[in-house]
Write an enzyme that holds these catalytic residues in place. Structure first.
Site, PDB file in Angstrom:
ATOM      1  N   TYR A 257       0.699  -1.137  -0.087  1.00 58.14           N
ATOM      2  CA  TYR A 257      -0.199   0.005  -0.113  1.00 58.14           C
ATOM      3  C   TYR A 257       1.014   1.215   0.211  1.00 58.14           C
ATOM      4  O   TYR A 257       1.869   1.236   0.309  1.00 58.14           O
ATOM      5  CB  TYR A 257      -1.055  -0.034   0.903  1.00 58.14           C
ATOM      6  CG  TYR A 257      -0.719  -0.124   2.776  1.00 58.14           C
ATOM      7  CD1 TYR A 257       0.684  -0.010   3.186  1.00 58.14           C
ATOM      8  CD2 TYR A 257      -1.580  -0.505   3.231  1.00 58.14           C
ATOM      9  CE1 TYR A 257       0.809  -0.021   4.419  1.00 58.14           C
ATOM     10  CE2 TYR A 257      -1.563  -0.358   4.968  1.00 58.14           C
ATOM     11  CZ  TYR A 257      -0.077  -0.184   5.268  1.00 58.14           C
ATOM     12  OH  TYR A 257      -0.002  -0.330   6.562  1.00 58.14           O
ATOM     13  N   GLU A 258       0.240   2.430  -0.207  1.00 57.33           N
ATOM     14  CA  GLU A 258       0.790   3.819  -0.616  1.00 57.33           C
ATOM     15  C   GLU A 258       1.777   3.754  -1.758  1.00 57.33           C
ATOM     16  O   GLU A 258       3.139   4.254  -1.785  1.00 57.33           O
ATOM     17  CB  GLU A 258       1.666   4.168   0.882  1.00 57.33           C
ATOM     18  CG  GLU A 258       0.660   4.184   1.957  1.00 57.33           C
ATOM     19  CD  GLU A 258      -0.656   5.238   1.546  1.00 57.33           C
ATOM     20  OE1 GLU A 258      -0.711   6.004   0.831  1.00 57.33           O
ATOM     21  OE2 GLU A 258      -1.444   4.734   2.372  1.00 57.33           O
ATOM     22  N   GLY A 259       1.506   2.749  -2.617  1.00 54.85           N
ATOM     23  CA  GLY A 259       2.056   2.513  -3.712  1.00 54.85           C
ATOM     24  C   GLY A 259       3.263   1.664  -3.719  1.00 54.85           C
ATOM     25  O   GLY A 259       4.171   1.524  -2.829  1.00 54.85           O
TER      26      GLY A 259
END
Length: 595
Positions: free
Chosen positions: A440-442
């Protein structure tokens, strides 16, 4: 049962002796961050982490979150009470300006204690963590009216925050998002669409949840240029600040996940929900990136946090578990076997994790300090340099710390043998929880591409050249420091691998972009190794020069761990360089249908 002890003394050593944050007393908030204040805050954070958050980690994982038929979500037993203690202690507002109810203290300090909270209970800490990211976005891009309306309640934890990017058909490529925003005569918008994977998207711990939602205004251009950001509260807010009826946003389901079971990861359905624009039309990504960058640093911190608690449990188990005899002869002949801590391969595992944790903690705090300088310094040149470094380091910190955090959770689990695979000892939870941080978050592959494709060449390579100069200068300044030679020599060699790889990209990636793509993850990890190596060299310098006998054992252990990192881990830069310089040909050779 698992154990956890916050690494307070190591944190204070890094802040006071290695980073010497007292040098930044001219920055807002730093004058109050005296050694005594730092110690008091770190000790209190440790108590909260150890006594309130950590005891709920295992039970929260087992119980998880539940959703009623109406869409209401309940968090695990005890989470609400622990969250209230967190809020009452003022931890959400630690780095927030005082005018909004915060304490205005350094973000660096916020990062330091944030490690304790995430180690103790990653799933629970995500609720205030997402709120802090939303606060950062509203602080930077919100209007004065929006700041006044939302920030005080969010700082107190009465309201929490989320960020809504992902849609069922749209992950990293946000240009594909379909959520619509229809303008209204009163200046508001009606938001309709569906968002998935929304951490802390619905729960029963706060009176309101403030969603930051990416959407496309009717008639906006396609692609990322047509994306705007909206504030969409769960409950509408009257002019006098009191809460009104429910807004048109509901939880459709809770995602069934591998880990972080105590955090409500939701599908959110927006049906003509009332929202207000933040940051200007079609400027949504610019505003959201404030929150995303804050979140990426926080996720990198999660990698460190899980690695630390996994290490502590593995080290404790290795001291107690009797199995076999030491290769060099029995160490405890009065017992039927020696503790497994005597075995070199167990030591290899523990030293690898420990060296990463202590050097990685320094790297994380050093990066957080760049954020403070960038946002608080009145010296334009100093602020610009710090902003450059922060931008460069964010993908490295997020990618490397979370990749290694997961690797080390698995390595620590291995120390337990079969006991690591059963739930009683808690090690499987650390493996499962650590896994999400890589995604997550890229996802980390995207972080590597961002580093190689955008960050290296930004402003003519200004940031990366500044890093090369800083590390090179450190090696040169200490060239005649005999006690530091083992560290500076290894660091200089690793820096050479990084510089050569950078130059290879410059000569081979422009005409053939696949070369950049094939080597990006290796480059990210090569850069991370060099940065952690630089931190260890700085730590070693303090250790050999500090004469305080009260710390003699700790300092001696620092030098031993630094030596291990330089001899056993840092040489990996040569391997990473060789992979990069091999190019993309073998990676891309097979036709797609051959897979």
């Amino acid at each position: 049962m698992p154990v956890y002890k916050a690494p307070v003394s190591d944190t204070l050593f890094l802040l006071n002796d290695v980073l010497d944050i007292s040098r930044y007393g001219n920055l807002p908030g730093f004058a109050d961050a005296t050694p005594d204040m730092l110690e008091a805050i770190a000790v209190e954070a440790a108590k909260l982490a150890e006594d309130a958050l950590f005891p709920l980690n295992l039970s929260g994982d087992r119980e998880g979150c539940t959703r009623s038929d109406s869409g209401a979500v309940s968090v695990p037993t005890g989470f609400k009470q622990a969250f209230d203690l967190y809020c009452q202690g003022g931890w959400i507002g630690l780095p927030v300006p005082e005018e909004f109810g915060g304490q205005g203290l350094p973000y660096t300090l916020h990062t330091a204690v944030g490690e304790y909270f995430s180690s103790a209970n990653m799933a629970l800490t995500m609720y205030p963590g997402l709120t802090q990211g939303a606060i950062a976005a509203i602080l930077e891009h919100g209007s004065e009216a929006q700041k006044a309306q939302y920030l005080p309640n969010m700082v107190q934890g009465l309201w929490t925050g989320t960020m809504n990017l992902t849609e069922p058909h749209c992950g990293t490529d946000l240009g594909l998002l379909r959520t619509r925003a229809t303008p209204q005569p009163d200046g508001s918008y009606r938001i309709s669409g569906q968002k998935i994977f929304i951490s802390a998207g619905e729960h029963n711990m706060a009176d309101n949840i403030i969603h930051l939602v990416l959407a496309r205004i009717d008639g906006a251009p396609e692609g990322t240029k047509g994306i705007s950001l909206f504030i969409v509260p769960k409950r509408l807010i009257h002019a006098d600040g009191t809460l009104g009826e429910a807004n048109g946003v509901t939880c459709g389901s809770i995602e069934e996940k591998m880990g972080i079971h105590g955090n409500a990861t939701c599908v959110l359905n927006y049906d003509e929900a009332v929202g207000t624009l933040i940051g200007g039309e079609h400027q949504g990504l610019k505003a959201m990136f404030v929150m995303m960058n804050e979140a990426r640093l926080g996720v990198g911190l999660q990698g460190l946090a899980v690695s630390e608690i996994a290490y502590q449990n593995a080290a404790s188990y290795a001291q107690d578990r009797l199995q076999g005899r030491a290769l060099s002869g029995a160490k405890e002949p009065d017992k039927k076997a020696d503790p497994i801590i005597v075995h070199p391969d167990v030591r290899r595992v523990l030293m690898t994790i420990r060296a990463f944790n202590e050097g990685g903690r320094a790297f994380t705090l050093w990066t957080a300090l760049q954020s403070d300088i960038a946002h608080r310094s009145e010296d334009a040149a100093q602020a610009q340099t710090a902003a450059d470094l922060l931008g460069l380091m964010t993908p490295i910190l997020k990618g490397v710390m979370t990749d290694k955090g997961f690797d080390h959770a698995v390595m620590a689990q291995q120390v337990f043998g079969g006991h690591g695979y059963i739930e009683e000892y808690g090690m499987s939870q650390y493996v499962r929880d650590a896994r999400i941080a890589m995604i997550y978050e890229g996802a980390n592959g995207i972080q590597a591409l961002d580093l190689v494709g955008r960050k290296l060449g930004a402003n003519g390579g200004r940031a990366v050249m500044a890093v090369f100069k800083e590390i090179g200068d450190f090696c040169e300044e200490n060239r005649n420091h005999e006690a530091l030679t083992p560290y500076t020599k290894a660091l200089k060699k690793a820096l050479g691998d990084l510089q050569a790889s950078t130059m290879w990209f410059m000569g081979n990636a422009m005409a053939k972009p696949d070369n950049a793509g094939a080597g990006s993850t290796d480059y990210m990890h090569l850069f991370g190794l060099v940065m952690i190596g630089y931190m260890w060299a700085k730590i070693a310098k303090v250790a050999v020069e500090k004469t305080d006998t009260d710390d003699s054992v700790m300092l001696a252990n620092k030098l031993k761990t630094a030596t291990f990192f330089m001899e056993r881990l840092l040489p990996e830069t040569a391997l990473r360089r060789a992979r990069i310089e091999a190019g993309a040909d073998s990676t891309m050779a097979l036709a797609a249908e051959a897979f």
